[in-house]
Design a protein around this motif. Sequence first.
Motif, PDB file in Angstrom:
ATOM      1  N   GLN A   1       0.818  -1.199   0.000  1.00 40.05           N
ATOM      2  CA  GLN A   1       0.000   0.000   0.000  1.00 40.05           C
ATOM      3  C   GLN A   1       0.864   1.267   0.000  1.00 40.05           C
ATOM      4  OE1 GLN A   1      -4.000   0.643   2.157  1.00 40.05           O
ATOM      5  NE2 GLN A   1      -2.486   1.236   3.681  1.00 40.05           N
ATOM      6  N   ALA A   2       1.920   1.255   0.786  1.00 38.08           N
ATOM      7  CA  ALA A   2       2.816   2.411   0.862  1.00 38.08           C
ATOM      8  C   ALA A   2       3.534   2.651  -0.462  1.00 38.08           C
ATOM      9  CB  ALA A   2       3.821   2.212   1.995  1.00 38.08           C
ATOM     10  N   ARG A   3       4.020   1.577  -1.093  1.00 44.68           N
ATOM     11  CA  ARG A   3       4.699   1.722  -2.382  1.00 44.68           C
ATOM     12  C   ARG A   3       3.757   2.262  -3.456  1.00 44.68           C
ATOM     13  NH1 ARG A   3       6.579  -3.494  -1.114  1.00 44.68           N
ATOM     14  NH2 ARG A   3       5.171  -4.393  -2.684  1.00 44.68           N
ATOM     15  N   ASP A   4       2.541   1.740  -3.468  1.00 52.44           N
ATOM     16  CA  ASP A   4       1.590   2.166  -4.488  1.00 52.44           C
ATOM     17  C   ASP A   4       1.145   3.605  -4.276  1.00 52.44           C
ATOM     18  OD1 ASP A   4       1.887  -0.398  -5.379  1.00 52.44           O
ATOM     19  OD2 ASP A   4      -0.247  -0.846  -5.495  1.00 52.44           O
ATOM     20  N   TYR A   5       1.120   4.037  -3.022  1.00 51.53           N
ATOM     21  CA  TYR A   5       0.790   5.436  -2.750  1.00 51.53           C
ATOM     22  C   TYR A   5       1.829   6.363  -3.393  1.00 51.53           C
ATOM     23  CZ  TYR A   5       0.263   9.845  -0.266  1.00 51.53           C
ATOM     24  OH  TYR A   5       0.130  11.167   0.025  1.00 51.53           O
ATOM     25  N   LEU A   6       3.095   6.032  -3.238  1.00 50.52           N
ATOM     26  CA  LEU A   6       4.152   6.838  -3.855  1.00 50.52           C
ATOM     27  C   LEU A   6       3.991   6.885  -5.373  1.00 50.52           C
ATOM     28  CD1 LEU A   6       7.615   6.124  -2.187  1.00 50.52           C
ATOM     29  CD2 LEU A   6       6.342   8.265  -2.280  1.00 50.52           C
ATOM     30  N   ALA A   7       3.725   5.750  -5.983  1.00 52.68           N
ATOM     31  CA  ALA A   7       3.570   5.683  -7.434  1.00 52.68           C
ATOM     32  C   ALA A   7       2.363   6.495  -7.884  1.00 52.68           C
ATOM     33  CB  ALA A   7       3.432   4.231  -7.884  1.00 52.68           C
ATOM     34  N   PHE A   8       1.300   6.461  -7.099  1.00 62.56           N
ATOM     35  CA  PHE A   8       0.095   7.205  -7.456  1.00 62.56           C
ATOM     36  C   PHE A   8       0.355   8.705  -7.400  1.00 62.56           C
ATOM     37  CE2 PHE A   8      -4.101   9.022  -7.148  1.00 62.56           C
ATOM     38  CZ  PHE A   8      -4.881   8.194  -7.946  1.00 62.56           C
ATOM     39  N   VAL A   9       1.053   9.158  -6.369  1.00 65.10           N
ATOM     40  CA  VAL A   9       1.391  10.579  -6.249  1.00 65.10           C
ATOM     41  C   VAL A   9       2.248  11.019  -7.436  1.00 65.10           C
ATOM     42  CG1 VAL A   9       2.688  12.272  -4.885  1.00 65.10           C
ATOM     43  CG2 VAL A   9       1.144  10.662  -3.749  1.00 65.10           C
ATOM     44  N   ALA A  10       3.180  10.170  -7.854  1.00 61.73           N
ATOM     45  CA  ALA A  10       4.021  10.493  -9.001  1.00 61.73           C
ATOM     46  C   ALA A  10       3.185  10.624 -10.278  1.00 61.73           C
ATOM     47  CB  ALA A  10       5.105   9.436  -9.179  1.00 61.73           C
ATOM     48  N   SER A  11       2.202   9.743 -10.454  1.00 60.07           N
ATOM     49  CA  SER A  11       1.327   9.816 -11.630  1.00 60.07           C
ATOM     50  C   SER A  11       0.481  11.075 -11.596  1.00 60.07           C
ATOM     51  CB  SER A  11       0.421   8.585 -11.693  1.00 60.07           C
ATOM     52  OG  SER A  11       1.159   7.410 -11.931  1.00 60.07           O
ATOM     53  N   MET A  12       0.012  11.443 -10.415  1.00 65.96           N
ATOM     54  CA  MET A  12      -0.741  12.692 -10.274  1.00 65.96           C
ATOM     55  C   MET A  12       0.073  13.889 -10.734  1.00 65.96           C
ATOM     56  SD  MET A  12      -2.764  12.582  -6.623  1.00 65.96           S
ATOM     57  CE  MET A  12      -2.956  14.367  -6.670  1.00 65.96           C
ATOM     58  N   LYS A  13       1.301  13.954 -10.275  1.00 67.12           N
ATOM     59  CA  LYS A  13       2.162  15.084 -10.621  1.00 67.12           C
ATOM     60  C   LYS A  13       2.437  15.123 -12.117  1.00 67.12           C
ATOM     61  CE  LYS A  13       4.429  15.603  -6.142  1.00 67.12           C
ATOM     62  NZ  LYS A  13       5.702  15.587  -5.390  1.00 67.12           N
ATOM     63  N   ALA A  14       2.651  13.943 -12.718  1.00 65.46           N
ATOM     64  CA  ALA A  14       2.905  13.892 -14.155  1.00 65.46           C
ATOM     65  C   ALA A  14       1.700  14.367 -14.953  1.00 65.46           C
ATOM     66  CB  ALA A  14       3.284  12.473 -14.565  1.00 65.46           C
ATOM     67  N   ALA A  15       0.501  14.129 -14.415  1.00 63.64           N
ATOM     68  CA  ALA A  15      -0.723  14.553 -15.087  1.00 63.64           C
ATOM     69  C   ALA A  15      -1.100  15.995 -14.757  1.00 63.64           C
ATOM     70  CB  ALA A  15      -1.873  13.620 -14.707  1.00 63.64           C
ATOM     71  N   GLY A  16      -0.328  16.635 -13.863  1.00 65.26           N
ATOM     72  CA  GLY A  16      -0.607  18.016 -13.487  1.00 65.26           C
ATOM     73  C   GLY A  16      -1.829  18.176 -12.606  1.00 65.26           C
ATOM     74  N   ILE A  17      -2.128  17.156 -11.816  1.00 60.97           N
ATOM     75  CA  ILE A  17      -3.311  17.185 -10.955  1.00 60.97           C
ATOM     76  C   ILE A  17      -2.898  17.453  -9.516  1.00 60.97           C
ATOM     77  CG2 ILE A  17      -5.195  15.782 -10.015  1.00 60.97           C
ATOM     78  CD1 ILE A  17      -5.365  14.401 -12.699  1.00 60.97           C
ATOM     79  N   GLU A  18      -3.610  18.370  -8.876  1.00 62.48           N
ATOM     80  CA  GLU A  18      -3.364  18.715  -7.486  1.00 62.48           C
ATOM     81  C   GLU A  18      -4.498  18.185  -6.612  1.00 62.48           C
ATOM     82  OE1 GLU A  18      -0.723  20.191  -6.244  1.00 62.48           O
ATOM     83  OE2 GLU A  18       0.236  20.463  -8.211  1.00 62.48           O
TER      84      GLU A  18
END
Length: 329
Positions: free
Chosen positions: A310-327
């Motif tokens: 869960q912790a690893r996937d949270y980091l990956a999800f945050v990275a995808s958010m940033k790449a998509a320009g979503i706050e």
Amino acid sequence: MVTPFERRSVLRLACGAALAPLLGPVWAQSIPRGGPILILVGYPAGGGTDVMARLIADRLKDRLGTQVLVENKAGAGGALAGAALRDAPADGSVIMYAPSSATIAQKAMKKSMPFDLDKDLATIALVGTVCSVFAVSPTLGVRSLPEYVEWLRRNPARASFGTSAIGSANHFFGMELGRAIGIPLEPVGYKGAAPLVADLSAGHAPAGTGGLTDYLAHHRNDKLRIIAISAPKRAAAAPELPSIAELGHPNLAKESFYGFYASSQMSPALVEAWNRELRAVVEEPDMRQRLTGLGLEVQTSTPQEFAERQARDYLAFVASMKAAGIEPE
């Protein structure tokens, strides 16, 4: 780049989810058999999460010798079930079945949530993973990703895709695929998978993203055509579908997860008891086959292993958010 604040948040997420049961009452040692057991689901009846939960509940009923019911707490992107679990008794009579879209995605996307994932919930067991899919309308006449790219070059005004949830892993998969093929794709939000499937079937939407568990049956009924899945390898439920890795984009390979949660106040012994029972049910050959048929890649775990995933996937999800320009909102 991951900030120090985000690293601390992830450490709290992993440690909190795994160790929160230590704060619970030490007297709870076994799963109660006297009354009904509730499995909370944060989505309406009939969806993929609900169907899986009911399959597992039915087998638990036979195994435990007590009534096991699924209670749907739909709303807030699945987060209302987490709030209900937080407020439920910690005696083992109430647990939750949820996808990562209702837990880590909500934590990343929302500035405030109905519950605190770090403090209010404890991980019990991973049940499996599921990939996103990229599908096209059968009216396009394309059957593969290369053919879709060629179609886009001839129809640049239709470089868009539908998604059942803006800010979801499915949404990010569509955005990242567009960048990978060199043709930015514009996301169009839908209120659930059903209206998107209808528009894909009718040709009103040229393409769309969703979960394999929601789209596989429609693909096989020719209502849409899946041309890529976000997994690193082909799915056991649909070996005919190409993985994004084999299509030349291994960096886009990502999977979401499903798992069971307890209140953070549940005792460690009771969390372990639930882990044993749930893993025994999910790993039964017949149950594994039925879940696989729904598009789930069955994979169980200990509570600690689930917390770390869960912790690893949270980091990956945050990275995808940033790449998509979503706050966060």
